[in-house]
Enzyme design. Sequence first.
Site, mmCIF file in Angstrom:
data_model
loop_
_atom_site.group_PDB
_atom_site.id
_atom_site.type_symbol
_atom_site.label_atom_id
_atom_site.label_comp_id
_atom_site.label_asym_id
_atom_site.label_seq_id
_atom_site.Cartn_x
_atom_site.Cartn_y
_atom_site.Cartn_z
ATOM 1 C CG ASP A 46 16.980 -15.780 10.796
ATOM 2 O OD1 ASP A 46 16.050 -16.020 10.013
ATOM 3 O OD2 ASP A 46 18.104 -16.291 10.684
ATOM 4 C CE LYS B 122 8.639 -18.214 21.353
ATOM 5 N NZ LYS B 122 8.852 -19.649 21.338
ATOM 6 C CB THR C 30 15.320 -10.840 -0.560
ATOM 7 O OG1 THR C 30 14.283 -10.672 0.410
ATOM 8 C CG2 THR C 30 16.340 -9.735 -0.435
ATOM 9 N NE ARG C 31 13.786 -18.393 -2.591
ATOM 10 C CZ ARG C 31 14.345 -19.603 -2.602
ATOM 11 N NH1 ARG C 31 14.042 -20.482 -1.671
ATOM 12 N NH2 ARG C 31 15.227 -19.917 -3.519
ATOM 13 C CE1 TYR C 32 11.121 -14.501 6.237
ATOM 14 C CE2 TYR C 32 10.640 -12.160 6.016
ATOM 15 C CZ TYR C 32 10.529 -13.344 6.714
ATOM 16 O OH TYR C 32 9.809 -13.390 7.870
ATOM 17 C CG ASP D 43 8.604 -9.203 7.575
ATOM 18 O OD1 ASP D 43 9.691 -9.488 8.121
ATOM 19 O OD2 ASP D 43 7.717 -10.055 7.352
HETATM 20 C C1 LIG Z 1 14.863 -14.850 7.078
HETATM 21 S S1 LIG Z 1 16.179 -15.426 6.093
HETATM 22 C C2 LIG Z 1 16.296 -14.173 4.823
HETATM 23 C C3 LIG Z 1 17.106 -14.636 3.642
HETATM 24 C C4 LIG Z 1 17.285 -13.591 2.526
HETATM 25 N N1 LIG Z 1 18.107 -12.484 2.974
HETATM 26 C C5 LIG Z 1 15.959 -13.094 2.030
HETATM 27 O O1 LIG Z 1 15.616 -11.926 2.345
HETATM 28 O O2 LIG Z 1 15.255 -13.858 1.328
HETATM 29 C C6 LIG Z 1 17.615 -15.060 7.091
HETATM 30 C C7 LIG Z 1 18.864 -15.778 6.600
HETATM 31 O O3 LIG Z 1 19.982 -15.320 7.331
HETATM 32 C C8 LIG Z 1 20.842 -16.415 7.556
HETATM 33 N N2 LIG Z 1 21.683 -16.053 8.714
HETATM 34 C C9 LIG Z 1 21.258 -15.853 9.982
HETATM 35 N N3 LIG Z 1 22.305 -15.571 10.783
HETATM 36 C C10 LIG Z 1 23.411 -15.573 9.998
HETATM 37 C C11 LIG Z 1 24.795 -15.383 10.242
HETATM 38 N N4 LIG Z 1 25.248 -15.137 11.473
HETATM 39 N N5 LIG Z 1 25.634 -15.483 9.209
HETATM 40 C C12 LIG Z 1 25.183 -15.735 7.963
HETATM 41 N N6 LIG Z 1 23.882 -15.952 7.663
HETATM 42 C C13 LIG Z 1 23.010 -15.869 8.672
HETATM 43 C C14 LIG Z 1 19.902 -17.585 7.797
HETATM 44 O O4 LIG Z 1 20.518 -18.843 7.571
HETATM 45 C C15 LIG Z 1 18.801 -17.297 6.793
HETATM 46 O O5 LIG Z 1 19.040 -17.923 5.553
#
Ligand SMILES: C[S@@+](CC[C@H](N)C(=O)[O-])C[C@H]1O[C@@H](n2cnc3c(N)ncnc32)[C@H](O)[C@@H]1O
Length: 235
Positions: free
Chosen positions: A134, A138, A208-210, A170
């Site tokens: 993530d 901001k 990855t899906r994202y 990205d």
């Molecule tokens: C934008 S999504 C991307 C998911 C996947 N890696 C993809 O590329 O499709 C970011 C993921 O990281 C997880 N995440 C964020 N902070 C995390 C943390 N401290 N520990 C484990 N997962 C975390 C979120 O719950 C979310 O599912």
Amino acid sequence: MTGEGTPRWYGRRHGRKLRDGRQALLQDLLPRVRLVPPRGGGFLDMKALFPPPIAEVWLEIGFGGGEHLAAQARAHPDVGLIGCEPYVNGVASLLAHMERGGFTNIRVFDDDARLLLDSLADASIGRAFLLFSDPWPKKRHHKRRFISRQSLDTLARLLKDGAELRFASDHMGYVRWTLELATRHPCFRWLAGAKRDWLQRPADGFETRYEAKATAAGAVCVHLAFERLKRGAAA
Ligand SMILES: C[S@@+](CC[C@H](N)C(=O)[O-])C[C@H]1O[C@@H](n2cnc3c(N)ncnc32)[C@H](O)[C@@H]1O
């Protein structure tokens, strides 16, 4: 991660109501593959976590729907994979991949990775993935980003000498942030030699899906790989 106290979680834990099959996987399969940090401290016994023979253990933080973790498990049956993800729907999706693929080399920490990392021994991880983490765009939220000096210190402790930390995004602000912190860190070296090294997913990587969504929307995805330098050789 040491010294932080209990970290605050800002992401979401639940999405749409789960289908019965996924709910059943959470009830039946998750308890069999869930990682639980040892009570009272100490390190997890990595060798006892996976059915032998396991050559090394890799870590994915924030596996989302688990597509990448499952693909790595299929491609590397001799590697034990630890996946961390607090989003319950994502965990259920990974469990569905595990059931379909019959993978026995994945273990799941269904919570904030920061609550697990202190339970992993020094130099116990052969590769770590942080894919489309993530970006918290901001400015006032930047401190929520997973990559920080502190998390890099922790990853440097966990990674074996020569092991890779792979990061993809990205979001160019988060890419710059990560590059700056990791290249300034005494334990890491950026492995890129040419532009194509960071504009292309590594040859042995999986989408990855994202990433698929970002690419379909016309975004540029950057792939950074850092080497954990040999202990004792770092400045
Ligand atoms: C934008 S999504 C991307 C998911 C996947 N890696 C993809 O590329 O499709 C970011 C993921 O990281 C997880 N995440 C964020 N902070 C995390 C943390 N401290 N520990 C484990 N997962 C975390 C979120 O719950 C979310 O599912």
